[in-house]
Design a protein around this motif. Structure first.
Motif, PDB file in Angstrom:
ATOM      1  N   ALA A   1     -21.794  28.003 -41.397  1.00 19.85           N
ATOM      2  CA  ALA A   1     -21.054  26.946 -40.714  1.00 19.85           C
ATOM      3  C   ALA A   1     -19.598  26.867 -41.168  1.00 19.85           C
ATOM      4  CB  ALA A   1     -21.727  25.602 -40.936  1.00 19.85           C
ATOM      5  N   GLY A   2     -19.181  27.816 -42.011  1.00 19.01           N
ATOM      6  CA  GLY A   2     -17.797  27.861 -42.448  1.00 19.01           C
ATOM      7  C   GLY A   2     -17.464  26.943 -43.604  1.00 19.01           C
TER       8      GLY A   2
ATOM      9  N   LYS B   1     -18.597  31.613 -47.889  1.00 20.66           N
ATOM     10  CA  LYS B   1     -18.766  30.481 -46.978  1.00 20.66           C
ATOM     11  C   LYS B   1     -20.177  30.472 -46.415  1.00 20.66           C
ATOM     12  CE  LYS B   1     -13.977  30.267 -45.271  1.00 20.66           C
ATOM     13  NZ  LYS B   1     -13.118  30.302 -44.049  1.00 20.66           N
TER      14      LYS B   1
ATOM     15  N   ASN C   1     -14.269  23.592 -41.765  1.00 19.84           N
ATOM     16  CA  ASN C   1     -15.513  24.251 -41.373  1.00 19.84           C
ATOM     17  C   ASN C   1     -15.473  24.496 -39.865  1.00 19.84           C
ATOM     18  OD1 ASN C   1     -15.981  21.747 -40.222  1.00 19.84           O
ATOM     19  ND2 ASN C   1     -17.888  21.356 -41.318  1.00 19.84           N
ATOM     20  N   GLN C   2     -16.584  24.896 -39.286  1.00 21.74           N
ATOM     21  CA  GLN C   2     -16.594  25.204 -37.860  1.00 21.74           C
ATOM     22  C   GLN C   2     -16.386  23.975 -36.982  1.00 21.74           C
ATOM     23  OE1 GLN C   2     -20.195  27.405 -37.026  1.00 21.74           O
ATOM     24  NE2 GLN C   2     -19.408  29.288 -37.933  1.00 21.74           N
ATOM     25  N   GLU C   3     -16.589  22.791 -37.544  1.00 19.70           N
ATOM     26  CA  GLU C   3     -16.361  21.547 -36.800  1.00 19.70           C
ATOM     27  C   GLU C   3     -14.971  20.989 -37.065  1.00 19.70           C
ATOM     28  OE1 GLU C   3     -19.531  18.941 -37.825  1.00 19.70           O
ATOM     29  OE2 GLU C   3     -21.042  20.091 -36.729  1.00 19.70           O
ATOM     30  N   ASN C   4     -14.134  21.809 -37.717  1.00 21.43           N
ATOM     31  CA  ASN C   4     -12.746  21.450 -38.022  1.00 21.43           C
ATOM     32  C   ASN C   4     -12.641  20.252 -38.955  1.00 21.43           C
ATOM     33  OD1 ASN C   4     -10.053  22.310 -37.668  1.00 21.43           O
ATOM     34  ND2 ASN C   4      -9.638  20.575 -36.323  1.00 21.43           N
TER      35      ASN C   4
END
Length: 265
Positions: A119-120, A116, A150-153
């Motif tokens: 930022a996922g 990843k 990701n980190q922002e869903n």
């Protein structure tokens, strides 16, 4: 002369050859002992650049000379993430299937499929964002999770919808991507596609059951945002779908198509 000497902006001849997509130069330099893991000042390797531009020959040569698949750039990106689309598109357009072939080569040399970005973002997320349909299908066949956020869903479906990549959207939906998921603002993939004016993507989402009535935290729907941005074909499509009986299947030769592209009767 030093075959690995760095030249402004900190690139060796090997790195430059890989970056410009010229396999004969890559092979020439490797045959004369050039460093396979040549890096620029930002930590990007020749393998990263060859993967980014989709140069199968260069990647194959670099791997054969021991280039490492686990070296990361200063930004935390690996060659596998580069071929998935982490660095964005390149002005050189590779042959069909090149990204998939490189991905498989990197995986065969030990690259981690669960890699990843910081930022996922997974390889599937990145490939979907860049519209790399052949690689998306390969990753889905490898059981990559289409709903991994990701980190922002946000998931791969969101970025494919935002880019208007209708084929990728269809691939993801066929593998149980969740079209009911929302962003922190309550935006669905359908809302995002409608906002961007992506007709075929909107139609694909509707054909897979995306809700017309889903509302964002600001009280907007896919229809209202399409109206706001003047996307008239999408407005017409959404209004037509809103009045269609719930048990009516989408037609194979759709009257949903914009008037300019609809076959004449």
């Amino acid at each position: 002369p030093d075959i690995d000497a760095r030249h402004p902006p900190g690139r060796s001849p090997m790195y430059a050859a890989a970056e410009t997509g010229y396999p004969p130069a890559v092979k020439f330099l490797l045959a004369r002992g050039a460093e396979a893991d040549a890096r620029a000042v930002n930590g990007t390797t020749a393998l990263c650049m060859a993967a980014k531009i989709g140069s199968v020959e260069s990647v194959e040569a670099l791997l054969a000379h021991g280039a490492r698949v686990d070296i990361r750039t200063n930004d935390g990106l690996s060659p596998l993430l580069y071929v998935s689309g982490a660095a964005g598109p390149h002005f050189l357009i590779p042959p069909d299937g090149a990204y998939t072939e490189i991905f498989q080569m990197l995986a065969a040399h030990g690259a981690r499929l669960d890699d990843k970005t910081p930022a996922g973002e997974t390889p599937l997320f990145l490939a979907a964002m860049d519209g790399r349909a052949d690689l998306v299908q390969t990753l889905l066949d490898l059981k990559q999770d289409p709903n991994a956020p990701n980190q922002e869903n946000q998931t791969a479906l969101f970025v494919a919808a935002r880019g208007g990549h209708a084929k990728v959207v269809a691939q993801l939906l066929a593998h149980q991507a969740d079209h009911t998921a929302t962003t922190a603002l309550g935006e669905t993939p359908l809302f995002i596609a409608a906002s961007g004016g992506h007709f075929e993507t909107v139609k694909t989402l509707l054909d897979h059951g995306a809700s017309l009535t889903a509302t964002t935290s600001a009280g907007e729907t896919a229809l209202s945002i399409a109206e706001k941005h003047g996307h008239r074909p999408i407005v017409t499509l959404l209004r037509r779908r809103a009045t269609r009986p719930a048990d009516t299947a989408p037609p194979s030769l759709s009257m949903d198509a914009p008037a300019s592209t609809r076959p004449k009767s």
